[in-house]
Design an enzyme around this catalytic site. Structure first.
Site, short mmCIF file in Angstrom:
data_model
loop_
_atom_site.label_atom_id
_atom_site.label_comp_id
_atom_site.label_asym_id
_atom_site.label_seq_id
_atom_site.Cartn_x
_atom_site.Cartn_y
_atom_site.Cartn_z
N LYS A 64 0.81 -1.23 0.00
CA LYS A 64 0.00 0.00 0.00
C LYS A 64 0.84 1.28 0.00
O LYS A 64 0.45 2.28 -0.59
CB LYS A 64 -0.96 0.01 1.20
CG LYS A 64 -2.06 -1.04 1.09
CD LYS A 64 -3.02 -0.96 2.27
CE LYS A 64 -3.99 -2.14 2.24
NZ LYS A 64 -4.95 -2.09 3.36
N ASP A 101 -9.95 2.42 3.14
CA ASP A 101 -10.00 1.61 4.37
C ASP A 101 -10.73 2.34 5.51
O ASP A 101 -11.57 1.76 6.19
CB ASP A 101 -8.58 1.24 4.84
CG ASP A 101 -7.94 0.19 3.95
OD1 ASP A 101 -8.68 -0.63 3.38
OD2 ASP A 101 -6.71 0.18 3.85
#
Ligand code: ATR
Length: 270
Positions: A64, A101
């Site tokens: 990420k 997220d």
């Protein structure tokens, strides 16, 4: 057909292809969503190759932060998170990075579980990438106070300093606080090893405190077992967050937000 994929290492057990297939079926969108195993030293090449024809990727562990560095532009959430979990190839070929997220976590807590974060006293356990990715959306939901606690206190302090302009945030060590809070969110990777971060039992007020483990597993996570045994009012695992962050990515790519409830129910069955 429009192509998407989730890229990570390992990737075999990812539930994202099933989730996006269910979203596509539900919304009548024509797309294919696969798994892409990138070599640990070959993330950028794998993604650029896929996005020659593909329209977008989701990014998972351990890439990420590399995804953040790869894209041409960041959403506000990704900018703050320092990590990207969703990439969109725009019409001009440039890559936009988003981080869904935190939105997924907040939506799972507020909409699916029905707990408004407004005015709550919240503890976030952990100060790694997973914690950093959710702080800005958590603060935007209006808690009275958010305290980041971590084994390595300096990392919690660094994180709190990064977000101090976004709301009431502070940092502490794992054992420093003892008074009960309203909500404890576990963002450590301890659950992966079946461990529970050593935090005081007194943080849970039996019948009142909610506990949320951002991890999920086929059975109860170690953190949620600890929480249940100490009387937490609700114990929630990260499966709902997984589905909600996927729905945010789907909405970014396709312009339509799927109904997550039937998809989550289907995953719980499986
Ligand atoms: P991630 O991207 O999943 O957040 P990470 O950046 O490696 O992974 O961060 C892992 C987090 O879990 C850290 O907050 C780590 O604490 P330290 O910063 O002190 O290392 C925390 N962690 C992992 N195992 C733990 C354990 N057994 N007890 C307490 N905290 C733990």
């Amino acid at each position: 057909m429009d192509q998407y994929a989730v890229v990570g290492n390992p990737i075999e057990h990812s539930k994202s292809p099933l989730i996006h297939a269910l979203f596509a079926e539900q919304t009548g969108q024509q797309l294919e969503y696969g798994k892409l195993l990138a070599p640990l030293d070959g993330f950028e090449a794998s993604v650029r190759d896929f996005l020659r024809t593909g329209l977008g990727v989701n990014v998972t562990v351990p890439f990420k932060e590399q995804a953040w560095a790869l894209v041409d532009a960041h959403s506000a959430a990704a900018e703050r998170a320092g990590a990207v979990n969703t990439i969109l190839r725009r019409e001009d070929g440039s890559l936009l990075g988003d981080n869904t997220d935190g939105k997924g976590l907040v939506r799972d807590i507020q909409v699916n579980a029905g707990l408004s974060l407004d005015g709550l006293n919240v503890l976030l356990v952990g100060a790694g990438g997973a914690a950093r990715g959710v702080i800005q959306p958590l603060l935007a939901a209006g808690p009275a106070h958010l305290c980041v606690i971590n084994r390595t206190v300096s990392k919690a302090e660094e994180l709190a300093a990064l977000f101090v302009d976004q709301g009431p945030i502070a940092a502490a060590g794992l054992q420093w606080l003892v008074e009960p809070v309203d909500l404890i969110i576990n963002a450590t990777s301890a659950s992966l090893a079946g461990d529970v971060p050593p935090i005081p039992d007194s943080l849970i007020k039996p019948g009142h405190t909610w506990c949320y483990d951002m991890m999920y597993s086929s059975g109860e996570t170690a953190f949620n077992q600890w929480a249940r045994e100490h009387g937490a009012a609700r114990c929630i695992d990260g499966l709902g967050m997984l589905v909600e962050q996927a729905a945010e990515a789907f909405a970014l790519w396709r312009g339509v937000r799927p109904d997550t409830a039937p998809v989550l129910a289907r995953l719980r069955q499986a």
